[in-house]
Write a protein that holds these residues in place. Structure first.
Motif, PDB file in Angstrom:
ATOM      1  N   VAL A 100       0.962  -1.252   0.152  1.00  0.00           N
ATOM      2  CA  VAL A 100      -0.129   0.058  -0.044  1.00  0.00           C
ATOM      3  C   VAL A 100       0.909   1.353   0.122  1.00  0.00           C
ATOM      4  O   VAL A 100       0.742   2.148  -0.723  1.00  0.00           O
ATOM      5  N   GLN A 101       1.584   1.345   0.846  1.00  0.00           N
ATOM      6  CA  GLN A 101       2.844   2.369   1.133  1.00  0.00           C
ATOM      7  C   GLN A 101       4.277   1.946   1.621  1.00  0.00           C
ATOM      8  O   GLN A 101       4.149   1.081   2.596  1.00  0.00           O
ATOM      9  N   GLY A 102       5.217   2.303   1.104  1.00  0.00           N
ATOM     10  CA  GLY A 102       6.615   1.863   1.643  1.00  0.00           C
ATOM     11  C   GLY A 102       7.672   1.630   0.634  1.00  0.00           C
ATOM     12  O   GLY A 102       7.206   2.232  -0.548  1.00  0.00           O
TER      13      GLY A 102
ATOM     14  N   ASN B  99       3.431   4.570  -3.385  1.00  0.00           N
ATOM     15  CA  ASN B  99       2.595   4.811  -2.770  1.00  0.00           C
ATOM     16  C   ASN B  99       1.257   4.246  -3.641  1.00  0.00           C
ATOM     17  O   ASN B  99       1.155   4.609  -4.904  1.00  0.00           O
ATOM     18  N   LEU B 100       0.404   3.255  -3.253  1.00  0.00           N
ATOM     19  CA  LEU B 100      -0.602   2.856  -4.166  1.00  0.00           C
ATOM     20  C   LEU B 100      -1.609   4.087  -4.519  1.00  0.00           C
ATOM     21  O   LEU B 100      -2.264   3.890  -5.418  1.00  0.00           O
TER      22      LEU B 100
ATOM     23  N   ASN C 199      -1.333   2.151  -9.444  1.00  0.00           N
ATOM     24  CA  ASN C 199      -0.983   0.828  -9.143  1.00  0.00           C
ATOM     25  C   ASN C 199       0.077   0.155  -9.980  1.00  0.00           C
ATOM     26  O   ASN C 199       0.285  -1.293  -9.917  1.00  0.00           O
ATOM     27  N   TRP C 200       0.853   0.814 -10.808  1.00  0.00           N
ATOM     28  CA  TRP C 200       1.830   0.110 -11.640  1.00  0.00           C
ATOM     29  C   TRP C 200       3.219   1.092 -11.615  1.00  0.00           C
ATOM     30  O   TRP C 200       3.016   2.103 -11.295  1.00  0.00           O
ATOM     31  N   VAL C 201       4.249   0.190 -11.811  1.00  0.00           N
ATOM     32  CA  VAL C 201       5.607   0.792 -12.104  1.00  0.00           C
ATOM     33  C   VAL C 201       6.218   0.051 -13.164  1.00  0.00           C
ATOM     34  O   VAL C 201       5.993  -1.145 -13.328  1.00  0.00           O
ATOM     35  N   VAL C 202       7.122   0.802 -14.116  1.00  0.00           N
ATOM     36  CA  VAL C 202       7.733   0.398 -14.854  1.00  0.00           C
ATOM     37  C   VAL C 202       9.196   0.781 -15.060  1.00  0.00           C
ATOM     38  O   VAL C 202       9.363   2.071 -14.371  1.00  0.00           O
ATOM     39  N   LEU C 203      10.177   0.047 -15.410  1.00  0.00           N
ATOM     40  CA  LEU C 203      11.517   0.448 -15.533  1.00  0.00           C
ATOM     41  C   LEU C 203      11.971   0.908 -17.027  1.00  0.00           C
ATOM     42  O   LEU C 203      11.638  -0.237 -17.652  1.00  0.00           O
TER      43      LEU C 203
ATOM     44  N   GLN D 188      -0.844  -4.134  -4.919  1.00  0.00           N
ATOM     45  CA  GLN D 188      -1.991  -4.440  -4.638  1.00  0.00           C
ATOM     46  C   GLN D 188      -1.732  -4.475  -3.034  1.00  0.00           C
ATOM     47  O   GLN D 188      -0.766  -4.871  -2.592  1.00  0.00           O
ATOM     48  N   PRO D 189      -2.994  -4.194  -2.261  1.00  0.00           N
ATOM     49  CA  PRO D 189      -3.006  -4.369  -0.728  1.00  0.00           C
ATOM     50  C   PRO D 189      -2.662  -5.545  -0.303  1.00  0.00           C
ATOM     51  O   PRO D 189      -2.951  -6.657  -1.095  1.00  0.00           O
TER      52      PRO D 189
END
Length: 426
Positions: A329-331, A383-384, A388-392, A425-426
């Protein structure tokens, strides 16, 4: 430092066929079906966040006999176990649709070029001109079966559904094909894909004005829609259409809810199948080089897009491989990136850009300087609530992106590779 994107000829004479690989307009000599095709005509600037406080570290990779300069990097990941890298080109054409080449030569050409996985994907529809016929579909299957060499070389039959306004979609591993007479809209095509047993991907996203009904989401086909082309021919599609006010295709697709991996393809229409350096290709992480395991890797989004032959990219986020779900969720999220192209690229300066959701373009909270031939580790707070996505994205900072986005955007340099996304995702 500059790159030579012309590549070597590998000792073969594969003449250029008149394609302009710098953009989307391509000309062809001769009187193939392609010359009869009708041409299809067809925001707010979101500046990326400035690089923040990513904590980066690198660890050198041991060299060994498996680092063969002729084929690029070793096929073994330095950060994960159990899979091997295979190099794939999943989008190719022949004279059976709008290409110029003899289909009987295509699979052998791609194997000779050093590819491990290859697909023929002739158009099933060419506007008002007939695409694949039943006999040509059967012939594609026979050619793929003859070329397939389990464990060594995977040959795949596919097709390209083609709508002049909505866009083009490749389908692989289906027992049949469909065209505009049977599947005249995105919803009808999605229904067909859902029952086909195959997997599919969005081609050259943004080139056609309708952009797949603006990437309108359909949950019934979230799983089989496994691909989004980021490199097609020599083009980087991150900002395609930006100059005319369109949203980044990557942002539009992922923000809509789709969960594709990211691919690179040559979209070959001439006779140079597999050979020209600088064209898109896909790196797949497979347990075995067989049709079954290639499809399993595609379904798992266990692949990356590049336009550099012999490149190895593997990446994890909190231990989860690209294409997977990170429970968060966050971190802080710690990324490990294995990036190599063999001895010729050792020490070559590159950048890793962390792409996150934006309104019209991806935001880039972190940019990490690195070099080829090392494992790079860095930590980024995510942080969600921000998406909800991340790409490099891997880039060469010494060269400009010929299709740039907003002024000052960190991705206005030359793209080398994209990881498949992770989803939070949570």
């Amino acid at each position: 430092m500059t790159h030579d994107h012309t590549g070597t000829d590998h000792g073969h004479n594969h003449p250029d066929t008149g394609h302009d690989h710098s953009g989307h307009e391509h000309s062809h000599d001769g009187t193939s079906r392609r010359t009869l095709m009708a041409s299809a005509a067809g925001g707010l600037l979101m500046l990326a966040a400035a690089p923040g406080t990513a904590r980066a570290a690198t660890a050198g990779l041991a060299s060994g006999p498996d680092l063969a300069a002729a084929t690029g990097a070793s096929r073994t990941s330095s950060i994960t176990q159990g899979t091997t890298l295979v190099h794939a080109d999943l989008h190719n054409h022949t004279a059976m649709s709008d290409g110029d080449g003899d289909p009987a030569l295509a699979f052998a050409s791609m194997r000779e070029a050093g590819l491990d996985v290859a697909a023929l994907t002739d158009h099933s529809t060419l506007f008002s001109i007939e695409g694949l016929s039943r006999s040509e579909w059967d012939r594609t299957g026979a050619l793929a079966n003859a070329a397939d060499d389990p464990g060594q070389y995977t040959a795949i039959r596919g097709f390209e559904w083609s709508h002049p306004l909505l866009g083009h979609v490749n389908v692989w591993f289906s027992g049949n094909y469909t065209d505009l007479l049977q599947s005249s809209s995105m919803s009808r095509l999605y229904s067909w894909i859902a029952s086909s047993g195959g997997v599919a991907g969005f081609n050259h996203p943004g080139r056609e004005v309708g952009r797949f009904d603006d990437f309108r989401y359909n949950s019934a086909v979230r799983e089989p829609m496994i691909g989004l082309e980021m490199f097609n021919r020599g083009d980087d599609y991150l900002f395609d259409g930006w100059g005319s006010g369109q949203t980044s295709p990557l942002v539009a697709c992922l923000n809509a809810g789709w969960r594709p991996g990211l691919t690179g393809v040559s979209d070959e229409h001439g006779t140079n199948w597999g050979f020209p350096e600088g064209k898109g290709r896909t790196g797949l992480w497979v347990t075995q080089n067989t049709r079954q395991e290639v499809m399993a890797a595609m379904r798992a989004r266990r692949f990356f897009a590049t336009r550099v032959s012999g490149l190895r990219l593997d990446a994890t986020a909190n231990g989860v491989r690209m294409g997977g779900v990170v429970p968060l969720v966050q971190g802080d999220v710690t990324f490990e990136v294995d990036l190599d192209r063999g001895p010729e690229w050792i020490g070559r300066p590159l950048r890793i850009q962390v792409l996150r959701p934006g309104t019209n373009a991806p935001t880039v909270p972190e940019v990490i300087d690195t070099v080829a031939g090392q494992v790079t580790r860095f930590t980024v707070p995510l942080n969600l609530a921000d998406g909800n996505w991340v790409v490099l994205r891997v880039s060469d900072p010494t060269q400009a992106n010929p299709s740039p986005g907003p002024a000052g955007h960190p991705c206005n340099d030359w793209g080398v590779a994209y990881s498949s996304p992770w989803w939070l995702q949570p």
